[in-house]
Design an enzyme around this catalytic site. Structure first.
Site, PDB file in Angstrom:
ATOM      1  N   SER A   1      -0.975  -6.868   3.770  1.00 26.91           N
ATOM      2  CA  SER A   1      -1.844  -7.053   4.933  1.00 26.91           C
ATOM      3  C   SER A   1      -2.802  -8.230   4.871  1.00 26.91           C
ATOM      4  CB  SER A   1      -2.647  -5.785   5.192  1.00 26.91           C
ATOM      5  OG  SER A   1      -1.816  -4.861   5.823  1.00 26.91           O
TER       6      SER A   1
ATOM      7  N   SER B   1      -1.833  -5.824   8.429  1.00 27.20           N
ATOM      8  CA  SER B   1      -2.792  -5.184   9.287  1.00 27.20           C
ATOM      9  C   SER B   1      -4.094  -5.968   9.455  1.00 27.20           C
ATOM     10  CB  SER B   1      -3.121  -3.799   8.732  1.00 27.20           C
ATOM     11  OG  SER B   1      -3.759  -3.912   7.466  1.00 27.20           O
TER      12      SER B   1
ATOM     13  N   LYS C   1     -13.015  -7.230   7.553  1.00 20.40           N
ATOM     14  CA  LYS C   1     -12.069  -6.329   8.221  1.00 20.40           C
ATOM     15  C   LYS C   1     -12.772  -5.004   8.495  1.00 20.40           C
ATOM     16  CE  LYS C   1      -7.375  -4.456   7.353  1.00 20.40           C
ATOM     17  NZ  LYS C   1      -6.233  -4.528   6.402  1.00 20.40           N
TER      18      LYS C   1
HETATM   19  N1  GLN Z   1       2.376  -3.638   6.706  1.00 15.38           N
HETATM   20  C1  GLN Z   1       2.270  -2.740   5.617  1.00 15.38           C
HETATM   21  C2  GLN Z   1       2.177  -1.324   6.106  1.00 15.38           C
HETATM   22  O1  GLN Z   1       2.326  -1.126   7.256  1.00 15.38           O
HETATM   23  C3  GLN Z   1       1.117  -3.120   4.742  1.00 15.38           C
HETATM   24  C4  GLN Z   1      -0.186  -2.619   5.186  1.00 15.38           C
HETATM   25  C5  GLN Z   1      -1.321  -3.054   4.323  1.00 15.38           C
HETATM   26  O2  GLN Z   1      -1.154  -3.910   3.437  1.00 15.38           O
HETATM   27  N2  GLN Z   1      -2.479  -2.481   4.553  1.00 15.38           N
HETATM   28  O3  GLN Z   1       1.988  -0.414   5.368  1.00 15.38           O
END
Ligand code: GLN
Length: 467
Positions: free
Chosen positions: A175, A151, A76
């Site tokens: 994420s 994400s 990532k």
């Molecule tokens: N979707 C969650 C957020 O927007 C989790 C993001 C993540 O795990 N980096 O914060």
């Protein structure tokens, strides 16, 4: 579906395949589809081809292979790989070249894994659909017009599109698990402190964990075993030894089944069938109530934005990446670099985090949310004294359409309801793909286990595999 590394390794050992062929295959898939999917921001073609050739030669000469030799993966865009761009999908890190490797990258490369590229993601890992990237959204790998989740959407899409065997993501509030669920894959958020965060661009340091996404459970387990373990460079990393994993077979156990109200019918139906199957296999599945649903999202967003506002203070236009041109004063340099460099969602979270930490509001929000966090932890420990694992949906809905929620941050935040829980408590959580609806939507179940009980999650996941 992506051929598993475990199967490839066997084929190489039987003289039926080479690592070079596999890398060439992955590269051909990337060339054919990455233009549309936008899953990878950079491809390390030459390095990957060379590494594969080296492992083929090594095997010929020595007849032995390190544990992940020739496993092809992507990282990532918030995990440091020396000598390559690293941007967290943000304009503010434009042009930044990373001078060092994250610990996970070092461990993977010592085990022989081959890094083939850098995956797109939501900016600074903030998002649930991969639509917040400064480099454009990622498309779902097989549902046209849908999001891959976020994400770590680029990571999940890359595995499902057969660009690689494995992808590293980071999971602050889901994420790794949610995009894995949307793309029909496995995804693990390890226990907090189990995998080193050294070299991971911080979003919310007390929540962040790096985890693998794979198409096969075996591949996920062997990757976990390589990346987990103490790292003196991460003060929050645990010194507890990583136990080897020996599959126990699927001895029936007692599971806590936690289901929120209002699940999408597609998700509810697939999970109902799974529950019946487990019962037929002799598992005791008990529905357990969860009295804290309404506190999860507020506690998560208060605490993570507070940490983010502090973590992101370092991007000031002086030390890294983008610097605003022609600023007259230092103050103006900071303000303009940050205004130009950060995207909308990141700014929203910095503002929210700064607000909840400000004098007069700190106790009302931040301290309160910390108390909620403690309460959730204690409740979870109590359940896990009685049950081997907690099972709950990874996402209350199947993948949604591109553009469907991006203009409505509250709806987007609510879609994280089920995943933020394990980051608030620190427990390990494994997303298992458990089926596809007749319309073709993948559905995922997540398993949450005792702290450092990843091995018990792997056992539980085997019980869900159709055989
Ligand atoms: N979707 C969650 C957020 O927007 C989790 C993001 C993540 O795990 N980096 O914060």
């Amino acid at each position: 579906m992506t051929p598993s590394y475990t199967a490839l390794r066997k084929a190489v050992q039987e003289g039926k395949a080479t690592f070079t062929d596999i890398v060439e295959n992955f590269l051909a898939n990337i060339k054919a589809r990455n233009g549309v999917l936008n899953a990878l921001l950079e491809v390390y073609e030459e390095e990957a081809v060379q590494a594969a050739g080296n492992w083929d030669q090594h095997y010929k000469a020595e007849g032995s292979l390190p544990p992940l030799a020739g496993m092809v993966y992507v990282h990532k865009d918030n995990i440091a790989v020396a000598g390559h761009h690293l941007s967290a999908a943000s304009r503010i890190l434009e042009g930044f070249i990373c001078p060092y490797n994250a610990t996970v990258i070092e461990r993977l490369s010592a085990a022989g894994a081959i890094c083939i590229g850098r995956a797109n993601c939501d900016e600074f890992a903030m998002g649930s659909s991969n639509e917040n990237s400064a480099y454009g959204p990622v498309q779902h790998p097989f549902l046209e017009g849908y999001v891959p989740g976020g994400s770590s959407g680029g990571s999940a899409a890359a595995v499902a599109a057969e660009f690689c065997h494995m992808a590293l993501g980071s999971d602050t509030g889901g994420s790794v698990r949610q995009p894995a669920a949307f793309c029909g894959l496995y995804g693990l958020k390890p226990t907090y402190g189990r995998v080193s965060r050294y070299g991971l661009i911080a979003y919310a340091s007390s929540f962040d964990q790096i985890g693998p996404i794979t198409a096969s459970l075996e591949d996920l387990i062997i990757t976990y075993q390589v990346i987990a373990g103490f790292d003196p460079r991460d003060p929050t990393s645990s010194s507890r030894a990583v136990e080897p994993y020996h599959p126990k077979g699927t001895t029936p156990q007692k599971w806590a089944w936690i289901m929120p109200e209002g699940l999408h019918p597609i998700v509810a139906q697939v999970l109902k069938e799974k529950k019946e199957l487990l019962r037929q296999r002799g598992f005791e599945i008990e529905e357990v109530s969860f009295p804290y649903w309404e506190y999860l999202i507020p506690a998560y967003f208060i605490l993570t934005t507070a940490e983010a506002s502090s973590n992101l203070a370092r991007y000031d236009g002086v030390r890294y990446g983008r610097r605003a041109k022609e600023a007259q004063t230092l103050e103006e340099l900071y303000a303009r670099s940050r205004s130009e460099g950060f995207g909308r969602e990141v700014k929203r979270r910095i503002l929210l985090g700064t607000f909840v930490l400000s004098a007069g509001y700190y106790d009302a929000y931040y301290t309160k949310a910390q108390k909620v966090r403690r309460l959730l932890y204690e409740y979870t420990e109590k359940i896990l004294k009685e049950y081997a694992v907690i099972a709950m949906p990874t996402s209350a809905t199947p993948p949604f359409r591109l553009g469907e929620k991006v203009e409505d941050p509250i709806q987007m935040y609510l879609s994280d309801l089920l995943t933020v829980y394990a980051n608030l408590t620190g427990h390990p959580a494994l997303q298992v793909p458990v089926g596809t609806s007749p319309e073709g939507f993948p559905v995922g179940l997540q398993l949450i286990g005792p702290l450092f009980g990843e091995n018990s999650l792997f056992d539980a996941a085997y019980a869900l595999v159709d055989n």
